[in-house]
Structure formats: structure tokens, C-alpha cells
Design a protein around this motif. Sequence first.
Motif, PDB file in Angstrom:
ATOM      1  N   ALA A 299      15.799 -42.075   2.570  1.00  0.00           N
ATOM      2  CA  ALA A 299      16.422 -41.828   1.243  1.00  0.00           C
ATOM      3  C   ALA A 299      15.598 -41.200   0.289  1.00  0.00           C
ATOM      4  O   ALA A 299      14.452 -41.610   0.285  1.00  0.00           O
ATOM      5  CB  ALA A 299      16.922 -43.266   0.603  1.00  0.00           C
ATOM      6  N   ALA A 300      15.823 -40.466  -0.529  1.00  0.00           N
ATOM      7  CA  ALA A 300      14.945 -39.650  -1.526  1.00  0.00           C
ATOM      8  C   ALA A 300      15.371 -40.340  -2.832  1.00  0.00           C
ATOM      9  O   ALA A 300      16.503 -40.995  -3.068  1.00  0.00           O
ATOM     10  CB  ALA A 300      15.485 -38.344  -1.356  1.00  0.00           C
TER      11      ALA A 300
ATOM     12  N   ALA B  96      12.332 -42.505  -1.202  1.00  0.00           N
ATOM     13  CA  ALA B  96      12.623 -43.999  -1.764  1.00  0.00           C
ATOM     14  C   ALA B  96      12.392 -44.957  -0.862  1.00  0.00           C
ATOM     15  O   ALA B  96      11.617 -46.025  -1.287  1.00  0.00           O
ATOM     16  CB  ALA B  96      14.053 -43.883  -2.366  1.00  0.00           C
ATOM     17  N   ASN B  97      12.896 -44.748   0.501  1.00  0.00           N
ATOM     18  CA  ASN B  97      12.440 -45.717   1.506  1.00  0.00           C
ATOM     19  C   ASN B  97      12.911 -44.844   2.709  1.00  0.00           C
ATOM     20  O   ASN B  97      13.572 -43.911   2.859  1.00  0.00           O
ATOM     21  CB  ASN B  97      13.333 -47.043   1.584  1.00  0.00           C
ATOM     22  CG  ASN B  97      14.766 -46.680   1.275  1.00  0.00           C
ATOM     23  OD1 ASN B  97      15.295 -46.298   2.101  1.00  0.00           O
ATOM     24  ND2 ASN B  97      15.219 -47.084   0.018  1.00  0.00           N
TER      25      ASN B  97
ATOM     26  N   SER C  27      14.047 -45.783   7.237  1.00  0.00           N
ATOM     27  CA  SER C  27      14.390 -47.146   7.844  1.00  0.00           C
ATOM     28  C   SER C  27      14.767 -46.395   9.418  1.00  0.00           C
ATOM     29  O   SER C  27      14.832 -45.200   9.840  1.00  0.00           O
ATOM     30  CB  SER C  27      16.011 -47.587   7.457  1.00  0.00           C
ATOM     31  OG  SER C  27      16.057 -47.948   6.056  1.00  0.00           O
TER      32      SER C  27
ATOM     33  N   ASN D 112      11.919 -49.998   7.241  1.00  0.00           N
ATOM     34  CA  ASN D 112      12.785 -50.902   7.265  1.00  0.00           C
ATOM     35  C   ASN D 112      13.602 -50.708   8.714  1.00  0.00           C
ATOM     36  O   ASN D 112      13.726 -49.730   9.263  1.00  0.00           O
ATOM     37  CB  ASN D 112      13.958 -50.859   6.014  1.00  0.00           C
ATOM     38  CG  ASN D 112      13.278 -50.784   4.825  1.00  0.00           C
ATOM     39  OD1 ASN D 112      12.385 -51.650   4.401  1.00  0.00           O
ATOM     40  ND2 ASN D 112      13.544 -49.540   4.124  1.00  0.00           N
TER      41      ASN D 112
END
Length: 362
Positions: A356-357, A248-249, A251, A121
Motif C-alpha cells: 500500500a502506498a 505505507a505497509n 503484506s 504483515n
Amino acid sequence: MDHRTLLLFVVLFIFSVSAFSTPDEGEDPIIRQVVDEEGVRLGAEHHFNLFKHKFGKVYSSKDEHDYRFKIFKSNLNRAKRHQLMDPSAVHGVTRFSDLTPREFRKSVLGLRGVGLPKDANAAPILPTDNLPKDFDWREKGAVTAVKNQGSCGSCWSFSTTGALEGAHFLSTGKLVSLSEQQLVDCDHECDPEQPGSCDAGCNGGLMNSAFEYILKSGGVMREEDYPYSGTDRGSCKFDKKKIAASVANFSVVSLDEDQIAANLVKNGPLAIALNAVYMQTYVGGVSCPYICSKRLDHGVLLVGYGSGAYSPIRLKEKPYWIIKNSWGETWGENGYYKICRGRNICGVDSMVSTVAAVHTTT
Ligand SMILES: *[C@@H]1O[C@H](CO)[C@@H](O)[C@H](O)[C@H]1NC(C)=O
């Protein structure tokens, strides 16, 4: 010619010698001349003996020894040039002083590729007006001990685990050391913008590709369950049942120092890349070279920033980034590097990622 012009010429000359010399700088006639002066030669021999003792260097033959001594001497001169170009840091003998710049790049760096995986992202723009003046994730318990990649171009895997260790700490309150070897053995993600360029163990990789791999594979095991060997000849021993942290994601942060600082403070340590040329001779202080390439070749972890006064000449406060490296605690300032903020020095602001975890309760 006035003094200022003369000084400019001297600086430009030094730079041209340091920037355009061949990898085997022992062959450079100008350098050879300097080294062969009797006093310097004796000094170099003395330094070489100290160096061998300190870092336990043993060479297999007299030829190898002499060859390494020649490189060592040219690196002494390189350290002197770096000192002139980077007066706010201390440059000198390091564990890498018997490596040519090419060997150095090959064996202890390891960043390859520039692309962005499809799941990356763009980090949202964060407010920057209330950022602390100084900040250090080490003081908050989000950073594991300094690790050592050894003679393996796996920097990217350490930068990746460092960022995920921090994110995992933020989401669970627990600091768990994560496995680089899993990434070295199992992650063969490819850079979508450079098809031939895939994460390749000791031959290099990219943090964003590694985050993509972790997202797809489910997670990363603990360091102790999948320990580091520093070679990439083993098969993948990833065990899904032993996942310790998951992404999790992730960026990509814009090339803006305030946004980088805001993301650091909010999301934890950041995976970043830089040009490591000054790091081969770095001993301590704030590195702020007048000129440094922005060609990214090394992955590291941004853990904080500071604003202390450091320059004995320019008595002006200069802000700096605090960077965790993966060359053991005996390199730099207990394994850390400080580089000045403000002008994307050595490309330090150009490839920054935040992860992010997944929040887990176990
Ligand atoms: C990334 O994951 C975190 C934690 O689950 C979440 O709070 C955040 O909104 C997510 N960010 C994006 C860009 O999806």
C-alpha cells in the motif's frame, strides 16, 4: 505396451533429458546427434543468422561466435522439448537463445532469499465471491510501460517498483514510473532468515526486503530523476527531497489463488516470484507445462487474469495469470507472460506480496 504407456515413456524421457542435462547442453550426446543431422544443422544456421540480425548480436571472435552457435543449437532443441512439455504456449528463439541456462539465470533473473522482513504483515482474508471473470490493471491505467533490466540480475527491483507504481496510482490517481536504480544502488536490506543474503543490485534481491528498505528510507524517486543504468557499480544517489512514492505497509498473500485474485483486484498489481525456466524460450500463448520446478528464481509483476479458451487440443477454457516481465517489449507477448492458474505452476502462487502506498496530495 499400449499407446498410453508408450506416450508416458516418451514424455518422461523428454523430461529427464530436459531436467537433468548439464548447463552446457551442447555436450549432451543425444542432443548433439539430433543437431548434427544435416537438415537440422542447415536449419539451425539459418535460424542463427536471423537471430543475430534480429537482436543485433555481434561476437568478438570466431571462437566466441562458434561457441554461441553451439549454445544456440542446444537451445533450439530445448525449445522443442519445452514445446512438447508446454503445448499451449509457443516456444522458440528468443533474445536469450545464445545463453546457457546458467548464464540466463545469472544475467536476467536475480531473485535471492526467501525470508520475511519484520514489517511484513499477513494480508487479511478477503471475500472472493464477487470477483470479475477477467481482470487487467493495464486497462485501468495502473501499469507503466514494460521496462528492461538488461544484463543485470535486478528483476526484484522491477517487481518492487511495479507493485508500488500500481499502489501509488490507486492512492493518488497518478501513474508515476519509479526508480529501480535507486533500489539497485541503495538497498542492501538483508533477508532475516538467510543472514548472508542481502539485496545486492545486479546480483539479486528480494521484493519483500526492498519494500522494507523503502519503508525505512522514506520512499522512491521517479525513474526520470534516478534513471536506470543496469549496473551496480555506482554509489547511492538517493535524494530525500525528490521522493515520488512511499510505502505505507506491505503484506504477504496466502498461497490461495482466489485470495491472490482478490488482493490483485482490491490492492493493485502484486509482486510475485516464479521459476523462469520456461521463459527463456517463451514466445507467446499460455504457458502451462506438465512439469515445472517450483524453485523461485525470478521476480515479476502480476497485473491481471483471464479465462480465454486457448488450447487447440483440449478445447476447454483455461484460466491464466497475466504477468508483466522486465525484459523489454520484444520478449514474449509485448513484454508480458501468460501462465495458467490452478496448480501453482512454476511456483507462481508461492511468494505473493501486496503493497500500500502512502496517500499524498502533491
Ligand atoms: C496499509 O495501509 C493502507 C493505506 O494507508 C491502509 O488502508 C491499510 O489498513 C494498511 N494495512 C495494514 C495491514 O496495516
